[in-house]
Design a protein around this motif. Structure first.
Motif, PDB file in Angstrom:
ATOM      1  N   THR A 151       0.833  -1.205   0.000  1.00  0.00           N
ATOM      2  CA  THR A 151       0.000   0.000   0.000  1.00  0.00           C
ATOM      3  C   THR A 151       0.866   1.252   0.000  1.00  0.00           C
ATOM      4  OG1 THR A 151      -1.738  -1.178   1.207  1.00  0.00           O
ATOM      5  CG2 THR A 151      -1.835   1.232   1.233  1.00  0.00           C
ATOM      6  N   TYR A 152       1.931   1.225   0.787  1.00  0.00           N
ATOM      7  CA  TYR A 152       2.868   2.351   0.839  1.00  0.00           C
ATOM      8  C   TYR A 152       3.450   2.621  -0.543  1.00  0.00           C
ATOM      9  CZ  TYR A 152       7.119   4.977   1.991  1.00  0.00           C
ATOM     10  OH  TYR A 152       8.110   5.913   2.039  1.00  0.00           O
ATOM     11  N   ALA A 155       0.971   4.161  -2.948  1.00  0.00           N
ATOM     12  CA  ALA A 155       0.718   5.564  -2.597  1.00  0.00           C
ATOM     13  C   ALA A 155       1.868   6.482  -2.991  1.00  0.00           C
ATOM     14  CB  ALA A 155       0.444   5.684  -1.099  1.00  0.00           C
ATOM     15  N   ALA A 172      -2.754  10.679   0.269  1.00  0.00           N
ATOM     16  CA  ALA A 172      -2.416   9.695  -0.760  1.00  0.00           C
ATOM     17  C   ALA A 172      -3.108   8.361  -0.500  1.00  0.00           C
ATOM     18  CB  ALA A 172      -0.904   9.503  -0.826  1.00  0.00           C
ATOM     19  N   LEU A 173      -3.350   8.068   0.777  1.00  0.00           N
ATOM     20  CA  LEU A 173      -4.042   6.833   1.146  1.00  0.00           C
ATOM     21  C   LEU A 173      -5.553   6.976   1.045  1.00  0.00           C
ATOM     22  CD1 LEU A 173      -1.819   5.774   4.179  1.00  0.00           C
ATOM     23  CD2 LEU A 173      -1.856   4.749   1.898  1.00  0.00           C
ATOM     24  N   ARG A 174      -6.016   8.162   0.669  1.00  0.00           N
ATOM     25  CA  ARG A 174      -7.421   8.413   0.345  1.00  0.00           C
ATOM     26  C   ARG A 174      -8.386   8.079   1.489  1.00  0.00           C
ATOM     27  NH1 ARG A 174      -7.363   9.258  -5.174  1.00  0.00           N
ATOM     28  NH2 ARG A 174      -5.527   8.437  -6.247  1.00  0.00           N
TER      29      ARG A 174
END
Length: 227
Positions: A151-152, A155, A172-174
């Motif tokens: 996930t990192y 992003a 960025a992680l919304r």
């Protein structure tokens, strides 16, 4: 199976607070949770690096910019999960079980916030931080952000900016950052030095300016002038 968690701590002259931060990590070591500890230093001239090296941490050095330091630390990390932890933040008892449960649940998460101070103002400031995290999905870096490595990477990683790197990551992680039930304890030294109302108002104004598009470099310059 190798431990899943890489812990990344950005430091700059953190010798007075780092030992307590590191001591709380022992719970994760004993649980077999921590794969590695990475200290990303921004040019400390106190005993920070000696403390880091004594613990067996991997040390990476570079310019003093928290976003850049976090990015460099994450680049070296080999774990499937990353825990970004400030040097003046102490994880709570039971954190290893909470993080393990988050592994099962999946997705990025942050802890609730508390201060090493008592009284109405610490409760109000931490209360606002916890509300902001839960409702707006904007935890700050002192809440210890836990992110799956994949996930990192999707992003884009931490932006190499001197301020608001935590908000940039949250955006960025919304808004997908869940809030874990335990609270970390972070230092109240700057609030006590500058005044709870004054610092709280300044932090809020800085956030508003950033969300309105102000360059983080300009924000950092203004932030330093007012300290």
């Amino acid at each position: 199976m190798r431990a899943a968690l890489s812990v990344v701590i950005p430091t700059l002259n953190a010798a007075s607070v780092l030992p307590a931060c590191l001591a709380a990590l022992m719970e994760g070591l004993e649980a077999g949770l921590i794969r590695e500890l990475i200290i990303s230093d921004g040019g400390s001239d106190d005993a920070t690096l000696q403390i880091a090296e004594a613990t067996g941490a991997v040390v990476v050095k570079g310019a003093a910019s928290r976003g850049g330091q976090l990015r460099r630390g994450a680049h070296l990390a080999g774990g499937g999960w990353l825990l970004f932890l400030h040097a003046d933040t102490v994880l709570p008892a039971g954190w290893a079980n909470t993080v393990s449960a988050q592994f099962e649940q999946g997705g990025p998460a942050a802890f609730r916030l508390s201060f090493d101070a008592t009284g109405l103002m610490p409760q109000l400031v931490s209360g606002w931080a916890n509300l902001r995290s839960r409702v707006l999905g904007l935890p700050y870096g002192d809440q210890a952000l836990l992110i799956p490595r994949a996930t990192y990477d999707v992003a884009g990683g931490y932006a190499d900016i001197p301020l608001m790197e935590d908000v940039a990551m949250a955006r960025a992680l919304r808004g997908r950052i869940s809030v874990m039930p335990l609270a970390v304890t972070t230092s109240s030294a700057r609030y006590r030095r500058e005044g709870w109302v004054r610092r709280g108002a300044r932090n809020l104004w800085t956030l508003i300016r950033y969300l309105c598009g102000t360059d983080p470099v300009q924000l950092a310059k203004a932030y330093r002038r007012k300290r």
